[in-house]
Design an enzyme around this catalytic site. Sequence first.
Site, mmCIF file in Angstrom:
data_model
loop_
_atom_site.group_PDB
_atom_site.id
_atom_site.type_symbol
_atom_site.label_atom_id
_atom_site.label_comp_id
_atom_site.label_asym_id
_atom_site.label_seq_id
_atom_site.Cartn_x
_atom_site.Cartn_y
_atom_site.Cartn_z
ATOM 1 N N ALA A 150 0.983 -1.375 -0.249
ATOM 2 C CA ALA A 150 0.004 0.385 0.369
ATOM 3 C C ALA A 150 1.238 1.384 0.052
ATOM 4 C CB ALA A 150 -1.048 -0.284 1.260
ATOM 5 N N TYR A 151 1.847 1.126 0.300
ATOM 6 C CA TYR A 151 2.131 2.071 0.730
ATOM 7 C C TYR A 151 3.460 2.276 -0.523
ATOM 8 C CZ TYR A 151 6.506 5.442 2.365
ATOM 9 O OH TYR A 151 7.622 6.216 2.987
ATOM 10 N N SER A 152 4.415 1.580 -1.249
ATOM 11 C CA SER A 152 4.481 1.719 -2.537
ATOM 12 C C SER A 152 4.183 1.977 -3.285
ATOM 13 C CB SER A 152 5.413 -0.054 -2.594
ATOM 14 O OG SER A 152 6.608 -0.551 -1.794
#
Length: 304
Positions: free
Chosen positions: A158-160
């Site tokens: 999700a962060y990537s």
Amino acid sequence: MSGIAGRGQLPASGAVLVTGASSGLGRECALELEHRGFRVLAGVRRAEDGEKLLAESLHGRLRYALVDITDDASVRASAELAEREYGGLRGLVNNAGICVPGPLECVDGDQFRRQLDVNVVGHLGVIRAHLPLLRRSRGRIVNVTSGLGKAAVPFLGAYSTAQFAKEALSDALRRELTPSGVRVSTVAPGAILTPIWNKVSEAGDRVLDGAPPAVAELYRSAFQAFMAGNAQQALASRTTPEDFARAVFRALTDARPRTRYWVGADARRMGRLARLLPDALMDRRFSAITASVGAPGPLERQPG
């Protein structure tokens, strides 16, 4: 050293807005930019964090504004404050962000939307609100991403995704704003020991606890080992918040700013690998992280 330009640099003068300045990299950045000569508007979400920053300010060129980048009214108010107090804006540092860690199968829709809302949509709102001021000064936009904006790591999907999107946002803005003289750069730090690591660990626990138990248990052992390894990497990192702040300063003052400033050997390495290695080899590099996914935990193993 206030306002003095080095070789190949513009003077450190005018006002700069730094979002996410309450702690960690944003706090260090706000204080460093003030020290080097900028007038700094530090965006924080709580007045008490702003007051702490004021107490640490040494030059009287820093003030804070309550800015929630996901709240349009808050963002508009910061632009109005910059216009009223400074008559414009020389730079915008989009640093605010969150990290939602966890296997993507365990990240629910609300968590995923929150990740994108803060790290991408919110920053676009900040940019749009402050662009009239930046266009007038032919100023700079600095978007803070990371090495994960070029290579997606398991359990930080999700962060990537948000960081990839912020890189794309930066590329498009850079090309769209060139005719107006507004320059856009990204600053991509690697692992740096800051208070965010405690928040990330707690967020990971919440993601797993909110997933269906049978699904969470498929990943729990591998995910916990991954998080522990990340924490150790941050502890061992030689990259400091000061290194990050200096890179932001360069992005704001280099006469010919780079499109991207890598901060830390691990971030530079990730960028090179993503550019040079085929997908199959990148997959192989990350395979150890997920090797134990689906393996039974100690209580599930049957005696032989």
